[in-house]
Design a protein around this motif. Structure first.
Motif, PDB file in Angstrom:
ATOM      1  N   HIS A  20       0.817  -1.223   0.000  1.00 35.57           N
ATOM      2  CA  HIS A  20       0.000   0.000   0.000  1.00 35.57           C
ATOM      3  C   HIS A  20       0.847   1.269   0.000  1.00 35.57           C
ATOM      4  O   HIS A  20       0.516   2.244   0.674  1.00 35.57           O
ATOM      5  CB  HIS A  20      -0.983   0.016   1.178  1.00 35.57           C
ATOM      6  N   LYS A  21       1.967   1.241  -0.735  1.00 37.73           N
ATOM      7  CA  LYS A  21       2.756   2.463  -0.869  1.00 37.73           C
ATOM      8  C   LYS A  21       1.883   3.521  -1.541  1.00 37.73           C
ATOM      9  O   LYS A  21       1.130   3.186  -2.443  1.00 37.73           O
ATOM     10  CB  LYS A  21       4.006   2.206  -1.736  1.00 37.73           C
ATOM     11  N   PRO A  22       1.889   4.739  -1.098  1.00 41.39           N
ATOM     12  CA  PRO A  22       2.890   5.417  -0.296  1.00 41.39           C
ATOM     13  C   PRO A  22       2.634   5.437   1.213  1.00 41.39           C
ATOM     14  O   PRO A  22       3.293   6.191   1.936  1.00 41.39           O
ATOM     15  CB  PRO A  22       2.860   6.838  -0.844  1.00 41.39           C
ATOM     16  N   SER A  23       1.718   4.651   1.717  1.00 39.77           N
ATOM     17  CA  SER A  23       1.511   4.608   3.162  1.00 39.77           C
ATOM     18  C   SER A  23       2.831   4.285   3.856  1.00 39.77           C
ATOM     19  O   SER A  23       3.546   3.374   3.442  1.00 39.77           O
ATOM     20  CB  SER A  23       0.473   3.536   3.518  1.00 39.77           C
ATOM     21  N   LYS A  24       3.132   5.013   4.920  1.00 37.93           N
ATOM     22  CA  LYS A  24       4.409   4.796   5.602  1.00 37.93           C
ATOM     23  C   LYS A  24       4.417   3.549   6.491  1.00 37.93           C
ATOM     24  O   LYS A  24       5.477   3.109   6.932  1.00 37.93           O
ATOM     25  CB  LYS A  24       4.796   6.028   6.409  1.00 37.93           C
ATOM     26  N   THR A  25       3.284   2.946   6.709  1.00 37.65           N
ATOM     27  CA  THR A  25       3.171   1.809   7.617  1.00 37.65           C
ATOM     28  C   THR A  25       4.160   0.692   7.299  1.00 37.65           C
ATOM     29  O   THR A  25       4.863   0.195   8.189  1.00 37.65           O
ATOM     30  CB  THR A  25       1.731   1.240   7.590  1.00 37.65           C
ATOM     31  N   ASN A  26       4.241   0.283   6.043  1.00 41.12           N
ATOM     32  CA  ASN A  26       5.116  -0.835   5.702  1.00 41.12           C
ATOM     33  C   ASN A  26       6.576  -0.435   5.522  1.00 41.12           C
ATOM     34  O   ASN A  26       7.456  -1.289   5.568  1.00 41.12           O
ATOM     35  CB  ASN A  26       4.566  -1.602   4.508  1.00 41.12           C
ATOM     36  N   TYR A  27       6.858   0.838   5.354  1.00 46.06           N
ATOM     37  CA  TYR A  27       8.242   1.304   5.406  1.00 46.06           C
ATOM     38  C   TYR A  27       8.743   1.119   6.842  1.00 46.06           C
ATOM     39  O   TYR A  27       9.864   0.657   7.070  1.00 46.06           O
ATOM     40  CB  TYR A  27       8.344   2.777   5.017  1.00 46.06           C
ATOM     41  N   ILE A  28       7.898   1.467   7.802  1.00 48.28           N
ATOM     42  CA  ILE A  28       8.242   1.299   9.219  1.00 48.28           C
ATOM     43  C   ILE A  28       8.369  -0.187   9.558  1.00 48.28           C
ATOM     44  O   ILE A  28       9.309  -0.597  10.249  1.00 48.28           O
ATOM     45  CB  ILE A  28       7.211   2.013  10.113  1.00 48.28           C
ATOM     46  N   LYS A  29       7.460  -1.002   9.042  1.00 48.06           N
ATOM     47  CA  LYS A  29       7.544  -2.451   9.257  1.00 48.06           C
ATOM     48  C   LYS A  29       8.847  -3.007   8.673  1.00 48.06           C
ATOM     49  O   LYS A  29       9.493  -3.863   9.285  1.00 48.06           O
ATOM     50  CB  LYS A  29       6.337  -3.151   8.635  1.00 48.06           C
ATOM     51  N   ALA A  30       9.246  -2.534   7.497  1.00 52.45           N
ATOM     52  CA  ALA A  30      10.506  -2.985   6.881  1.00 52.45           C
ATOM     53  C   ALA A  30      11.693  -2.645   7.784  1.00 52.45           C
ATOM     54  O   ALA A  30      12.600  -3.472   7.964  1.00 52.45           O
ATOM     55  CB  ALA A  30      10.682  -2.353   5.507  1.00 52.45           C
ATOM     56  N   MET A  31      11.681  -1.453   8.376  1.00 50.98           N
ATOM     57  CA  MET A  31      12.760  -1.081   9.301  1.00 50.98           C
ATOM     58  C   MET A  31      12.755  -2.004  10.516  1.00 50.98           C
ATOM     59  O   MET A  31      13.820  -2.425  10.989  1.00 50.98           O
ATOM     60  CB  MET A  31      12.621   0.385   9.730  1.00 50.98           C
TER      61      MET A  31
END
Length: 174
Positions: free
Chosen positions: A90-101
């Protein structure tokens, strides 16, 4: 006004990135988009991309693929390059960027994002507070919704390049 869409760096290819420099700057995790960033849309991982991921991992940098595609596309690619992954992101939602970190055990300042689209990849990375590298798309053949987004992308990249040039001139004056 457009800063939320600006990448930190714009390059032609993932193979132009100076991974040693980023490691020296404290980068310990890289989040990658797949399609048109690492390979043409829908293509499997190439030997060159697998070798690049091996090089990155040997430096001590972890990786995570983040894609809006489904698991059957993302999982085999991730297996081929030995990377963590998140599908249906669901990019650009930041949720999965944070999950990736979280998966990589990194923080915002120790994470880099690499992608090819402003309105999904770069916007999401910027919303998550992650440094970003935007790459020139690999293949001209894209889905219609992506093709339509490329039109305003050109304008934003033009503005970004003007800002970069202005910033360089301003630095030289001081």
């Amino acid at each position: 006004m457009f800063e939320c869409f600006y990448p930190d760096v714009y390059l032609n290819s993932v193979f132009e990135i100076d991974w040693e420099k980023y490691y020296q700057q404290g980068i310990r995790g890289v989040i990658f988009d797949i399609d048109n960033t690492l390979v043409p849309h829908g293509a499997p991982a190439t030997e060159a991309v697998a070798a690049l991921f091996e090089k990155i991992h040997k430096l001590g940098i972890d990786t995570c693929l983040i894609s809006n595609n489904k698991k059957p596309r993302v999982e085999p690619f991730a297996d081929a390059v030995r990377s963590k992954y998140i599908f249906n992101a669901h990019k650009p939602s930041k949720t999965n960027y944070i999950k990736a970190m979280q998966l990589m055990g990194t923080e915002r300042l120790s994470t880099l994002f690499v992608g090819d689209q402003i309105f999904t990849d770069i916007l999401g990375a910027n919303n998550a507070g992650i440094q970003s590298v935007m790459l020139r798309k690999i293949d001209k053949k894209e889905e219609i919704q992506i093709v339509l987004k490329r039109i305003p992308e050109k304008f934003i990249l033009w503005r970004w390049r003007r800002k970069q040039a202005s910033d360089r001139l301003g630095t030289k004056k001081q």
